[in-house]
Design a protein around this motif. Sequence first.
Motif, PDB file in Angstrom:
ATOM      1  N   TRP A  17     -31.528 -49.622 -87.666  1.00 50.59           N
ATOM      2  CA  TRP A  17     -30.726 -48.729 -86.827  1.00 50.59           C
ATOM      3  C   TRP A  17     -31.327 -48.720 -85.424  1.00 50.59           C
ATOM      4  O   TRP A  17     -32.272 -47.996 -85.133  1.00 50.59           O
ATOM      5  N   GLY A  18     -30.780 -49.515 -84.547  1.00 48.47           N
ATOM      6  CA  GLY A  18     -31.310 -49.578 -83.194  1.00 48.47           C
ATOM      7  C   GLY A  18     -30.583 -50.631 -82.382  1.00 48.47           C
ATOM      8  O   GLY A  18     -29.655 -51.300 -82.858  1.00 48.47           O
ATOM      9  N   ALA A  19     -31.016 -50.783 -81.142  1.00 46.27           N
ATOM     10  CA  ALA A  19     -30.352 -51.712 -80.224  1.00 46.27           C
ATOM     11  C   ALA A  19     -30.927 -53.116 -80.300  1.00 46.27           C
ATOM     12  O   ALA A  19     -30.374 -54.045 -79.718  1.00 46.27           O
ATOM     13  N   ARG A  20     -32.058 -53.283 -81.006  1.00 44.17           N
ATOM     14  CA  ARG A  20     -32.745 -54.590 -81.071  1.00 44.17           C
ATOM     15  C   ARG A  20     -32.922 -55.127 -79.646  1.00 44.17           C
ATOM     16  O   ARG A  20     -32.404 -56.182 -79.277  1.00 44.17           O
ATOM     17  N   SER A  21     -33.658 -54.375 -78.869  1.00 41.47           N
ATOM     18  CA  SER A  21     -33.826 -54.680 -77.450  1.00 41.47           C
ATOM     19  C   SER A  21     -34.442 -56.064 -77.235  1.00 41.47           C
ATOM     20  O   SER A  21     -35.340 -56.485 -77.964  1.00 41.47           O
ATOM     21  N   THR A  22     -33.937 -56.743 -76.214  1.00 42.44           N
ATOM     22  CA  THR A  22     -34.462 -58.057 -75.824  1.00 42.44           C
ATOM     23  C   THR A  22     -35.095 -57.979 -74.434  1.00 42.44           C
ATOM     24  O   THR A  22     -35.174 -58.988 -73.734  1.00 42.44           O
ATOM     25  N   GLN A  23     -35.544 -56.805 -74.063  1.00 36.10           N
ATOM     26  CA  GLN A  23     -36.119 -56.623 -72.729  1.00 36.10           C
ATOM     27  C   GLN A  23     -37.353 -57.482 -72.527  1.00 36.10           C
ATOM     28  O   GLN A  23     -37.607 -57.967 -71.422  1.00 36.10           O
ATOM     29  N   PHE A  44     -21.299 -50.764 -87.834  1.00 36.35           N
ATOM     30  CA  PHE A  44     -21.927 -51.991 -88.321  1.00 36.35           C
ATOM     31  C   PHE A  44     -22.488 -52.847 -87.182  1.00 36.35           C
ATOM     32  O   PHE A  44     -22.888 -53.983 -87.388  1.00 36.35           O
ATOM     33  N   SER A  45     -22.523 -52.286 -85.986  1.00 39.90           N
ATOM     34  CA  SER A  45     -23.015 -53.001 -84.821  1.00 39.90           C
ATOM     35  C   SER A  45     -24.306 -52.368 -84.323  1.00 39.90           C
ATOM     36  O   SER A  45     -24.748 -51.337 -84.829  1.00 39.90           O
ATOM     37  N   ARG A  46     -24.898 -52.991 -83.308  1.00 39.76           N
ATOM     38  CA  ARG A  46     -26.104 -52.428 -82.707  1.00 39.76           C
ATOM     39  C   ARG A  46     -25.799 -51.221 -81.835  1.00 39.76           C
ATOM     40  O   ARG A  46     -26.712 -50.569 -81.328  1.00 39.76           O
ATOM     41  N   HIS A  81     -27.198 -47.302 -81.793  1.00 35.19           N
ATOM     42  CA  HIS A  81     -28.325 -46.699 -81.080  1.00 35.19           C
ATOM     43  C   HIS A  81     -27.855 -45.611 -80.119  1.00 35.19           C
ATOM     44  O   HIS A  81     -28.673 -44.860 -79.589  1.00 35.19           O
ATOM     45  N   LEU A  82     -26.535 -45.507 -79.922  1.00 30.39           N
ATOM     46  CA  LEU A  82     -25.998 -44.429 -79.090  1.00 30.39           C
ATOM     47  C   LEU A  82     -26.395 -43.064 -79.641  1.00 30.39           C
ATOM     48  O   LEU A  82     -26.605 -42.112 -78.886  1.00 30.39           O
ATOM     49  N   TRP A  83     -26.498 -42.951 -80.969  1.00 26.13           N
ATOM     50  CA  TRP A  83     -26.804 -41.663 -81.593  1.00 26.13           C
ATOM     51  C   TRP A  83     -28.305 -41.426 -81.726  1.00 26.13           C
ATOM     52  O   TRP A  83     -28.717 -40.357 -82.185  1.00 26.13           O
ATOM     53  N   SER A  84     -29.120 -42.390 -81.339  1.00 27.74           N
ATOM     54  CA  SER A  84     -30.567 -42.263 -81.507  1.00 27.74           C
ATOM     55  C   SER A  84     -31.185 -41.698 -80.237  1.00 27.74           C
ATOM     56  O   SER A  84     -31.909 -42.396 -79.516  1.00 27.74           O
TER      57      SER A  84
END
Length: 244
Positions: free
Chosen positions: A35-41, A202-204, A207-210
């Motif tokens: 549950w997250g955005a799987r950041s690629t920063q 079912f998407s990344r 993370h809007l709710w996190s």
Amino acid sequence: MSAGRVLLWIILPYLALATFVVGHWWRYRSDRFGWGARSTQILERKILGWASPAFHFGILAAAGGHVIGLVIPASLTEALGISENGYHWFAAIAGALAGLVTVVGFLGLMYRRSTNARVRRTTTPADMITYFLLTFLVLQGTWIAFAENLLGSSPYHYRDSVGVWWRSLFALQPDVDAVTGAPFLYQLHAVCAWAFWAFFPFSRLVHLWSLPVPYIGRPHILYRRRFAAPRRRRTALAARRRTP
């Protein structure tokens, strides 16, 4: 009432709402660590530094405009002293600006993901579906804001049709006639929106709710070196501590 109208304007919205709610529950129970955005920063920061804020602020502003236009009926804004013409111009200008910022940010993110090999390798099939739906929604919404509402000779007041239908869904009395009287582009935008919300859990984008609310009262994290610092630096640090 034809089967097609029932499918598009009654079954699809309720099915999307049910999928949205149950899908979040299932995703959290079965994939809590995903549950997250799987950041690629860490993979690329230059483009992400301006494209991500532009997309996020633009899409939040556009979503807020949609909520106001769909939830608040025209009779209420008129009772508050806001004429329909005044509301239209405010919504058209704000929507056009929000759409423009969203498009710029979204194009930057797409360019980054398509040209950076390391970022591209992190793309999943779910991401591709999300980008496909977002492309349709963003382009449709921006076109409506500019071509129809801001620059059009006869702008369409969707609050009297799409807004009435949208509110009737939550009153459990779907007003299909209201939405079927809207132009095709508005109907297509509504159908794409329901498909987007159905796929949302079912998407990344979850993370809007996190929201990092616990971080407000969280104590500072103390980092320590794994290896001792060089002797010259230790001497300097010790001298600094002894200095009043």
